[in-house]
Write an enzyme that holds these catalytic residues in place. Structure first.
Site, PDB file in Angstrom:
ATOM      1  N   TYR A  50       0.825  -1.216   0.000  1.00  0.00           N
ATOM      2  CA  TYR A  50       0.000   0.000   0.000  1.00  0.00           C
ATOM      3  C   TYR A  50       0.862   1.271   0.000  1.00  0.00           C
ATOM      4  O   TYR A  50       0.352   2.367  -0.179  1.00  0.00           O
ATOM      5  CB  TYR A  50      -0.953   0.036   1.205  1.00  0.00           C
ATOM      6  CG  TYR A  50      -1.882  -1.144   1.340  1.00  0.00           C
ATOM      7  CD1 TYR A  50      -2.050  -2.072   0.310  1.00  0.00           C
ATOM      8  CD2 TYR A  50      -2.601  -1.356   2.509  1.00  0.00           C
ATOM      9  CE1 TYR A  50      -2.889  -3.158   0.448  1.00  0.00           C
ATOM     10  CE2 TYR A  50      -3.453  -2.434   2.654  1.00  0.00           C
ATOM     11  CZ  TYR A  50      -3.586  -3.338   1.620  1.00  0.00           C
ATOM     12  OH  TYR A  50      -4.417  -4.414   1.760  1.00  0.00           O
ATOM     13  N   HIS A 108       0.744 -11.926   1.772  1.00  0.00           N
ATOM     14  CA  HIS A 108      -0.363 -11.186   1.157  1.00  0.00           C
ATOM     15  C   HIS A 108      -1.200 -12.040   0.190  1.00  0.00           C
ATOM     16  O   HIS A 108      -2.425 -11.979   0.203  1.00  0.00           O
ATOM     17  CB  HIS A 108       0.214  -9.954   0.443  1.00  0.00           C
ATOM     18  CG  HIS A 108      -0.738  -8.819   0.314  1.00  0.00           C
ATOM     19  ND1 HIS A 108      -0.371  -7.508   0.488  1.00  0.00           N
ATOM     20  CD2 HIS A 108      -2.060  -8.773   0.016  1.00  0.00           C
ATOM     21  CE1 HIS A 108      -1.412  -6.721   0.314  1.00  0.00           C
ATOM     22  NE2 HIS A 108      -2.459  -7.474   0.012  1.00  0.00           N
TER      23      HIS A 108
HETATM   24  N1  LIG Z   1      -5.460  -8.949   1.726  1.00  0.00           N
HETATM   25  C1  LIG Z   1      -5.877  -8.421   0.599  1.00  0.00           C
HETATM   26  O1  LIG Z   1      -5.591  -8.918  -0.490  1.00  0.00           O
HETATM   27  C2  LIG Z   1      -6.715  -7.201   0.639  1.00  0.00           C
HETATM   28  C3  LIG Z   1      -6.871  -6.526   1.823  1.00  0.00           C
HETATM   29  N2  LIG Z   1      -7.651  -5.411   1.894  1.00  0.00           N
HETATM   30  C4  LIG Z   1      -7.806  -4.767   3.224  1.00  0.00           C
HETATM   31  O2  LIG Z   1      -9.199  -4.664   3.534  1.00  0.00           O
HETATM   32  C5  LIG Z   1      -9.507  -3.276   3.777  1.00  0.00           C
HETATM   33  C6  LIG Z   1     -10.944  -2.990   3.410  1.00  0.00           C
HETATM   34  O3  LIG Z   1     -11.211  -3.349   2.069  1.00  0.00           O
HETATM   35  P1  LIG Z   1     -11.271  -2.315   0.852  1.00  0.00           P
HETATM   36  O4  LIG Z   1     -10.736  -2.979  -0.333  1.00  0.00           O
HETATM   37  O5  LIG Z   1     -10.650  -1.045   1.241  1.00  0.00           O
HETATM   38  O6  LIG Z   1     -12.812  -2.131   0.571  1.00  0.00           O
HETATM   39  P2  LIG Z   1     -14.118  -1.808   1.453  1.00  0.00           P
HETATM   40  O7  LIG Z   1     -15.074  -2.908   1.203  1.00  0.00           O
HETATM   41  O8  LIG Z   1     -13.732  -1.445   2.835  1.00  0.00           O
HETATM   42  O9  LIG Z   1     -14.707  -0.565   0.695  1.00  0.00           O
HETATM   43  C7  LIG Z   1     -14.103   0.678   0.657  1.00  0.00           C
HETATM   44  C8  LIG Z   1     -15.025   1.583  -0.190  1.00  0.00           C
HETATM   45  O10 LIG Z   1     -16.252   1.789   0.511  1.00  0.00           O
HETATM   46  C9  LIG Z   1     -16.474   3.180   0.692  1.00  0.00           C
HETATM   47  N3  LIG Z   1     -17.056   3.365   2.033  1.00  0.00           N
HETATM   48  C10 LIG Z   1     -16.486   3.097   3.244  1.00  0.00           C
HETATM   49  N4  LIG Z   1     -17.339   3.372   4.254  1.00  0.00           N
HETATM   50  C11 LIG Z   1     -18.470   3.817   3.683  1.00  0.00           C
HETATM   51  C12 LIG Z   1     -19.713   4.242   4.206  1.00  0.00           C
HETATM   52  N5  LIG Z   1     -19.966   4.268   5.524  1.00  0.00           N
HETATM   53  N6  LIG Z   1     -20.681   4.647   3.338  1.00  0.00           N
HETATM   54  C13 LIG Z   1     -20.439   4.635   2.005  1.00  0.00           C
HETATM   55  N7  LIG Z   1     -19.282   4.220   1.439  1.00  0.00           N
HETATM   56  C14 LIG Z   1     -18.308   3.824   2.279  1.00  0.00           C
HETATM   57  C15 LIG Z   1     -15.112   3.846   0.562  1.00  0.00           C
HETATM   58  O11 LIG Z   1     -15.224   5.121   0.002  1.00  0.00           O
HETATM   59  P3  LIG Z   1     -14.642   6.446   0.751  1.00  0.00           P
HETATM   60  O12 LIG Z   1     -13.204   6.201   1.030  1.00  0.00           O
HETATM   61  O13 LIG Z   1     -14.890   7.515  -0.233  1.00  0.00           O
HETATM   62  O14 LIG Z   1     -15.473   6.584   1.994  1.00  0.00           O
HETATM   63  C16 LIG Z   1     -14.412   2.914  -0.445  1.00  0.00           C
HETATM   64  O15 LIG Z   1     -14.766   3.280  -1.773  1.00  0.00           O
HETATM   65  C17 LIG Z   1      -8.465  -2.540   2.932  1.00  0.00           C
HETATM   66  O16 LIG Z   1      -8.389  -1.177   3.220  1.00  0.00           O
HETATM   67  C18 LIG Z   1      -7.240  -3.342   3.244  1.00  0.00           C
HETATM   68  O17 LIG Z   1      -6.755  -3.017   4.525  1.00  0.00           O
HETATM   69  C19 LIG Z   1      -8.313  -4.943   0.772  1.00  0.00           C
HETATM   70  C20 LIG Z   1      -8.156  -5.552  -0.432  1.00  0.00           C
HETATM   71  C21 LIG Z   1      -7.356  -6.738  -0.613  1.00  0.00           C
HETATM   72  O1  LIG Z   2      -5.441  -4.368  -1.471  1.00  0.00           O
HETATM   73  C1  LIG Z   2      -4.816  -5.418  -1.346  1.00  0.00           C
HETATM   74  O2  LIG Z   2      -4.413  -5.804  -0.251  1.00  0.00           O
HETATM   75  C2  LIG Z   2      -4.569  -6.254  -2.526  1.00  0.00           C
HETATM   76  O3  LIG Z   2      -3.857  -7.191  -2.467  1.00  0.00           O
HETATM   77  C3  LIG Z   2      -5.274  -5.981  -3.798  1.00  0.00           C
HETATM   78  O4  LIG Z   2      -5.741  -4.754  -3.963  1.00  0.00           O
HETATM   79  C4  LIG Z   2      -4.429  -6.434  -4.988  1.00  0.00           C
HETATM   80  O5  LIG Z   2      -3.220  -5.764  -4.943  1.00  0.00           O
HETATM   81  C5  LIG Z   2      -5.139  -6.224  -6.247  1.00  0.00           C
HETATM   82  O6  LIG Z   2      -6.311  -5.987  -6.272  1.00  0.00           O
HETATM   83  C6  LIG Z   2      -4.398  -6.368  -7.474  1.00  0.00           C
HETATM   84  O7  LIG Z   2      -5.231  -6.140  -8.554  1.00  0.00           O
END
Ligand SMILES: NC(=O)C1=CN([C@@H]2O[C@H](COP(=O)(O)OP(=O)(O)OC[C@H]3O[C@@H](n4cnc5c(N)ncnc54)[C@H](OP(=O)(O)O)[C@@H]3O)[C@@H](O)[C@H]2O)C=CC1
Ligand SMILES: O=C(O)C(=O)[C@@H](O)[C@H](O)C(=O)CO
Length: 276
Positions: A50, A108
């Protein structure tokens, strides 16, 4: 507000609700994480990939919150799989975070085309033994990837962090994890805003019934399913809203209606076929 904790298979306790920082811009991270800590969050989920670990670290340092009241997770990126590269990667993450130890270090993605996740898991066992993390786990591992770790190691991952939301409830992965004592973390808990979960009648009707927002209903669905969840938002107001989910409870019928939305829809990559 007291956030419930989940006790992991290594005895550590993790706050069930946290704050995720995927796609939080590096130069905004310190301010956004500071706001989250101010709102009461004590669990931050970041990753080397990130590129915002420095901002997370600065917010933690500035907060003055005792270290043992915070849970900090970071993740080893795919390019760093392997033994020496994993040792180097945790040192880089600790340096950026300004910490001597994280609470949770995750692989990851299995990134199967590299053929290195078993070796990398064994490196994480050594990283834990060296005191650089309190818990170790994995992310995006399917049951068959986990089975390979079980066959090669004495340590069962404390956590598997996987894509999980009402359209992808991951029942098979959850049942496998429960059988082996692995806690599940839901990433993309709100469907990353890519799927119109907030407009589904099953969600909006529960929101109206409890006088809360659709996002709060979905976060509550994760909590009542004993999942660990850390929605991301750039907005301090939505951060406070997402944290305010302990003053109502979804009924069994509301939970069942949201459970029934599951149709296996992914918003992110499939761990078996992803080539990054
Ligand atoms: N291990 C992995 O591979 C991954 C891990 N992750 C982890 O999981 C966390 C959460 O998942 P993430 O992918 O961010 O997605 P989320 O499902 O948390 O969604 C985030 C989105 O939802 C919106 N949002 C958040 N709160 C609200 C609300 N109360 N009302 C309306 N919209 C809202 C945000 O917009 P806005 O910012 O404009 O509010 C953003 O566009 C990540 O931040 C990361 O730490 C994520 C992806 C992959
Ligand atoms: O957000 C994370 O933690 C992720 O691993 C994903 O976003 C990942 O990097 C991905 O979506 C690649 O297309």
């Amino acid at each position: 507000m007291t956030v419930p904790t989940i006790t992991l298979n290594d005895g550590n306790s993790i706050p069930q609700l946290g704050y995720g920082v995927f796609l939080v811009e590096p130069d905004e991270t310190e301010r956004i994480v500071s706001d989250a800590l101010e709102a009461g969050y004590r669990h931050i989920d970041t990753a080397a990939a990130y590129q915002n670990e420095e901002g997370v670290g600065r917010a933690i340092a500035k907060s003055g919150i005792p270290r043992d009241e915070l849970w900090v997770t970071t993740k080893l990126w795919n390019d760093d799989q392997g033994t020496q590269s994993a040792f180097d990667a945790i040192d880089r993450s600790l340096e950026k975070l300004g910490l001597e130890q994280v609470d949770l270090y995750l692989i990851h993605w299995p990134s199967p085309h590299r053929g290195k996740y078993v070796e990398t898991w064994q490196a994480l066992e050594q990283i834990k033994a060296a005191g650089k993390t309190r818990s170790i786990g994995v992310s995006n591992f399917q049951p068959h990837h986990l089975q390979e770790l079980f066959d090669a190691s004495e340590t069962i991952p404390a956590i598997n962090q996987i894509e999980l939301h009402p359209k992808l409830a991951q029942q098979e992965a959850r049942a496998f994890a429960a059988k082996h004592g692995i806690a599940i973390e839901s990433w993309g808990p709100l469907g990353q805003g890519k799927y119109p979960l907030f407009e589904m009648p099953e969600v909006t009707s529960a929101a109206e019934a409890h006088g809360v927002t659709p996002a709060q209903v979905i976060i509550r669905w994760h909590i009542q399913n004993d999942l660990i969840v850390f929605p991301k938002t750039n907005s301090p107001e939505r951060a406070r809203q997402n944290f305010d989910v302990f003053g109502f409870e979804l009924t069994a019928d509301e939970m069942a209606a949201i459970d029934a939305l599951d149709d296996g829809t992914r918003v992110g990559p499939d761990p078996d076929t992803a080539t990054f």
